[in-house]
Design a protein around this motif. Structure first.
Motif, PDB file in Angstrom:
ATOM      1  N   LEU A  39     -25.758 -47.861  31.006  1.00 17.05           N
ATOM      2  CA  LEU A  39     -25.384 -48.044  32.402  1.00 17.05           C
ATOM      3  C   LEU A  39     -24.053 -48.791  32.475  1.00 17.05           C
ATOM      4  O   LEU A  39     -23.725 -49.591  31.602  1.00 17.05           O
ATOM      5  N   PHE A  40     -23.312 -48.532  33.573  1.00 17.20           N
ATOM      6  CA  PHE A  40     -22.014 -49.156  33.771  1.00 17.20           C
ATOM      7  C   PHE A  40     -21.924 -49.698  35.186  1.00 17.20           C
ATOM      8  O   PHE A  40     -22.417 -49.074  36.138  1.00 17.20           O
ATOM      9  N   HIS A  41     -21.294 -50.852  35.313  1.00 17.50           N
ATOM     10  CA  HIS A  41     -21.130 -51.488  36.624  1.00 17.50           C
ATOM     11  C   HIS A  41     -19.679 -51.904  36.780  1.00 17.50           C
ATOM     12  O   HIS A  41     -19.156 -52.676  35.971  1.00 17.50           O
ATOM     13  N   GLY A  42     -19.010 -51.371  37.811  1.00 15.33           N
ATOM     14  CA  GLY A  42     -17.634 -51.745  38.091  1.00 15.33           C
ATOM     15  C   GLY A  42     -17.577 -52.932  39.028  1.00 15.33           C
ATOM     16  O   GLY A  42     -18.287 -52.970  40.043  1.00 15.33           O
ATOM     17  N   SER A  43     -16.743 -53.923  38.711  1.00 16.22           N
ATOM     18  CA  SER A  43     -16.715 -55.148  39.505  1.00 16.22           C
ATOM     19  C   SER A  43     -15.360 -55.835  39.362  1.00 16.22           C
ATOM     20  O   SER A  43     -14.546 -55.471  38.501  1.00 16.22           O
ATOM     21  N   ASP A  44     -15.142 -56.847  40.225  1.00 11.62           N
ATOM     22  CA  ASP A  44     -13.953 -57.665  40.085  1.00 11.62           C
ATOM     23  C   ASP A  44     -14.169 -58.822  39.124  1.00 11.62           C
ATOM     24  O   ASP A  44     -13.296 -59.655  38.941  1.00 11.62           O
ATOM     25  N   CYS A  67     -25.533 -49.664  39.525  1.00 13.09           N
ATOM     26  CA  CYS A  67     -24.877 -49.165  38.314  1.00 13.09           C
ATOM     27  C   CYS A  67     -24.729 -47.656  38.402  1.00 13.09           C
ATOM     28  O   CYS A  67     -25.156 -47.019  39.365  1.00 13.09           O
ATOM     29  N   THR A  68     -24.120 -47.077  37.386  1.00 16.26           N
ATOM     30  CA  THR A  68     -24.021 -45.630  37.267  1.00 16.26           C
ATOM     31  C   THR A  68     -24.037 -45.275  35.787  1.00 16.26           C
ATOM     32  O   THR A  68     -23.703 -46.110  34.935  1.00 16.26           O
ATOM     33  N   GLU A  69     -24.410 -44.047  35.493  1.00 17.92           N
ATOM     34  CA  GLU A  69     -24.328 -43.542  34.129  1.00 17.92           C
ATOM     35  C   GLU A  69     -22.978 -42.872  33.871  1.00 17.92           C
ATOM     36  O   GLU A  69     -22.703 -42.451  32.749  1.00 17.92           O
ATOM     37  N   ASN A  70     -22.148 -42.778  34.907  1.00 25.45           N
ATOM     38  CA  ASN A  70     -20.832 -42.143  34.797  1.00 25.45           C
ATOM     39  C   ASN A  70     -19.778 -43.228  34.608  1.00 25.45           C
ATOM     40  O   ASN A  70     -19.462 -43.980  35.535  1.00 25.45           O
ATOM     41  N   LEU A  73     -16.618 -43.150  36.995  1.00 25.73           N
ATOM     42  CA  LEU A  73     -16.908 -43.591  38.356  1.00 25.73           C
ATOM     43  C   LEU A  73     -16.984 -45.109  38.428  1.00 25.73           C
ATOM     44  O   LEU A  73     -16.485 -45.728  39.376  1.00 25.73           O
ATOM     45  N   ALA A  74     -17.600 -45.724  37.434  1.00 25.74           N
ATOM     46  CA  ALA A  74     -17.675 -47.185  37.405  1.00 25.74           C
ATOM     47  C   ALA A  74     -16.283 -47.797  37.333  1.00 25.74           C
ATOM     48  O   ALA A  74     -16.006 -48.823  37.968  1.00 25.74           O
ATOM     49  N   LEU A 176     -23.689 -30.655  56.406  1.00 21.54           N
ATOM     50  CA  LEU A 176     -23.749 -31.959  55.754  1.00 21.54           C
ATOM     51  C   LEU A 176     -24.051 -31.789  54.267  1.00 21.54           C
ATOM     52  O   LEU A 176     -23.411 -32.409  53.410  1.00 21.54           O
ATOM     53  N   GLY A 177     -25.006 -30.932  53.952  1.00 15.22           N
ATOM     54  CA  GLY A 177     -25.325 -30.669  52.554  1.00 15.22           C
ATOM     55  C   GLY A 177     -24.160 -30.057  51.800  1.00 15.22           C
ATOM     56  O   GLY A 177     -23.894 -30.413  50.654  1.00 15.22           O
ATOM     57  N   GLU A 178     -23.431 -29.155  52.469  1.00 14.20           N
ATOM     58  CA  GLU A 178     -22.269 -28.523  51.834  1.00 14.20           C
ATOM     59  C   GLU A 178     -21.165 -29.549  51.583  1.00 14.20           C
ATOM     60  O   GLU A 178     -20.510 -29.529  50.533  1.00 14.20           O
ATOM     61  N   ALA A 179     -20.962 -30.457  52.535  1.00 13.46           N
ATOM     62  CA  ALA A 179     -19.957 -31.502  52.353  1.00 13.46           C
ATOM     63  C   ALA A 179     -20.315 -32.396  51.172  1.00 13.46           C
ATOM     64  O   ALA A 179     -19.452 -32.792  50.386  1.00 13.46           O
ATOM     65  N   MET A 180     -21.602 -32.715  51.030  1.00 12.87           N
ATOM     66  CA  MET A 180     -22.045 -33.523  49.902  1.00 12.87           C
ATOM     67  C   MET A 180     -21.855 -32.761  48.597  1.00 12.87           C
ATOM     68  O   MET A 180     -21.414 -33.322  47.591  1.00 12.87           O
ATOM     69  N   TYR A 181     -22.172 -31.466  48.617  1.00 12.08           N
ATOM     70  CA  TYR A 181     -22.042 -30.652  47.410  1.00 12.08           C
ATOM     71  C   TYR A 181     -20.586 -30.543  46.970  1.00 12.08           C
ATOM     72  O   TYR A 181     -20.252 -30.708  45.795  1.00 12.08           O
ATOM     73  N   LEU A 182     -19.691 -30.290  47.925  1.00 10.51           N
ATOM     74  CA  LEU A 182     -18.280 -30.110  47.590  1.00 10.51           C
ATOM     75  C   LEU A 182     -17.649 -31.403  47.080  1.00 10.51           C
ATOM     76  O   LEU A 182     -16.818 -31.390  46.185  1.00 10.51           O
ATOM     77  N   GLY A 183     -18.061 -32.529  47.667  1.00  9.81           N
ATOM     78  CA  GLY A 183     -17.453 -33.793  47.298  1.00  9.81           C
ATOM     79  C   GLY A 183     -18.071 -34.454  46.082  1.00  9.81           C
ATOM     80  O   GLY A 183     -17.430 -35.263  45.425  1.00  9.81           O
ATOM     81  N   LYS A 184     -19.333 -34.127  45.775  1.00  5.01           N
ATOM     82  CA  LYS A 184     -20.051 -34.729  44.653  1.00  5.01           C
ATOM     83  C   LYS A 184     -19.849 -36.254  44.638  1.00  5.01           C
ATOM     84  O   LYS A 184     -19.059 -36.785  43.867  1.00  5.01           O
ATOM     85  N   PRO A 185     -20.581 -36.954  45.511  1.00 13.44           N
ATOM     86  CA  PRO A 185     -20.304 -38.372  45.740  1.00 13.44           C
ATOM     87  C   PRO A 185     -20.628 -39.313  44.593  1.00 13.44           C
ATOM     88  O   PRO A 185     -20.237 -40.466  44.618  1.00 13.44           O
ATOM     89  N   GLY A 186     -21.310 -38.860  43.592  1.00 12.21           N
ATOM     90  CA  GLY A 186     -21.658 -39.749  42.490  1.00 12.21           C
ATOM     91  C   GLY A 186     -23.054 -40.306  42.645  1.00 12.21           C
ATOM     92  O   GLY A 186     -23.567 -40.460  43.752  1.00 12.21           O
ATOM     93  N   GLU A 187     -23.675 -40.594  41.531  1.00 15.55           N
ATOM     94  CA  GLU A 187     -25.066 -41.028  41.509  1.00 15.55           C
ATOM     95  C   GLU A 187     -25.149 -42.494  41.087  1.00 15.55           C
ATOM     96  O   GLU A 187     -24.505 -42.920  40.128  1.00 15.55           O
ATOM     97  N   GLN A 188     -25.944 -43.246  41.814  1.00 16.27           N
ATOM     98  CA  GLN A 188     -26.142 -44.658  41.523  1.00 16.27           C
ATOM     99  C   GLN A 188     -27.515 -44.890  40.903  1.00 16.27           C
ATOM    100  O   GLN A 188     -28.490 -44.219  41.259  1.00 16.27           O
TER     101      GLN A 188
END
Length: 263
Positions: A39-44, A67-70, A73-74, A176-188
């Motif tokens: 897992l990865f966590h981005g922070s200041d 966190c994220t596994e990506n 993204l972190a 709304l679903g299509e917007a989420m699909y196109l943008g791929k917001p990332g998984e937490q």
């Protein structure tokens, strides 16, 4: 300590290899054997020991350690326009923990939206949006607070705006679903319970450069908005599920018209 580039992903699924139990009619996966997850966590800041209750209550899924596994993204989430940050790296033994995966076929985008409505600060200004909030919280509520870990989409500013448009009847559920699909917001991956914090171990960190990672974060957001605006030009879609129709027909979570998996 600065670590070399870690591997991007270690197998992390919610219920395939463990037992399943029912909690308030929703299924949480639970692992009985040890599987280490990166897992990865981005922070200041460098966070060697996350502590229970240490975050804000108005995050997407409430108080928790996000966190994220990506790894990239972190890195993006760790910086701001004029501020560098840190990528914190952890490993987690999630054996014996209950995991609620909102992106599984058991849940829909409306379940995700109901959780956002409970935690995030929406601008509810119209009668329609107020009734939509009441309805979604009553019909699509998820007992996410009962889970040790919650896995679901991250509501960046763009996706938060898309959700607002849906509540106000501007776009349909499929849009709304299509917007989420196109943008791929990332998984937490969100640690929710006090027990889950005992299963995470700090491995190290690396500095992140705002000059490198903030433009990538901004580009991701711009791309999502551009795709959304191109889609929005389609206008009203006859026969689609807009919020007024969901309210009028009292459409519930078991309705076959509710989209289950976004991507």
């Amino acid at each position: 300590m600065i670590l070399q580039e870690p591997r991007l992903r270690v197998n992390c699924h919610t219920g395939g290899s463990g037992t399943a139990k029912r909690i308030k009619a929703h299924c949480f996966g639970q692992k009985d054997r040890q599987e280490m997850t990166s897992l990865f966590h981005g922070s200041d800041r460098i966070i060697k020991k996350p502590f229970y209750g240490g975050s804000k209550d108005n995050n997407d899924y409430g108080n928790g350690f996000y966190c994220t596994e990506n790894i990239d993204l972190a890195r993006e989430w760790s910086v701001d326009l004029r501020r560098n940050g840190f990528l914190n790296r952890y490993e987690m033994d999630d054996s014996g923990l209950s995991v609620l995966r909102l992106n599984s076929g058991e849940y829909s985008i409306l379940h995700w939206l109901a959780i956002l409505l409970e935690n995030r600060r929406f601008q509810i200004t119209s009668k329609l949006a107020r009734e939509a909030k009441r309805y979604l919280l009553s019909r699509f509520a998820v007992p996410y607070q009962d889970a040790d870990i919650v896995i679901g989409y991250r509501a960046d500013d763009s996706y938060f705006a898309f959700a607002n448009d849906f509540l106000n009847g501007t776009i349909s559920l499929s849009q709304l679903g299509e917007a989420m699909y196109l943008g791929k917001p990332g998984e937490q991956v969100v640690l929710k319970s006090e027990e889950s914090y005992r299963h995470i171990r700090f491995l190290g960190y690396e500095p992140t450069d705002a000059a490198q990672w903030y433009p990538k974060r901004e580009q991701r957001d711009r791309a999502a908005r551009q795709k959304y605006f191109r889609q929005d030009r389609e206008g009203w879609q006859k026969g689609e599920l807009y919020m007024p129709r969901i309210l009028d027909e009292e459409i519930g979570p078991d309705d076959i018209r509710i989209q289950r998996i976004i991507y």
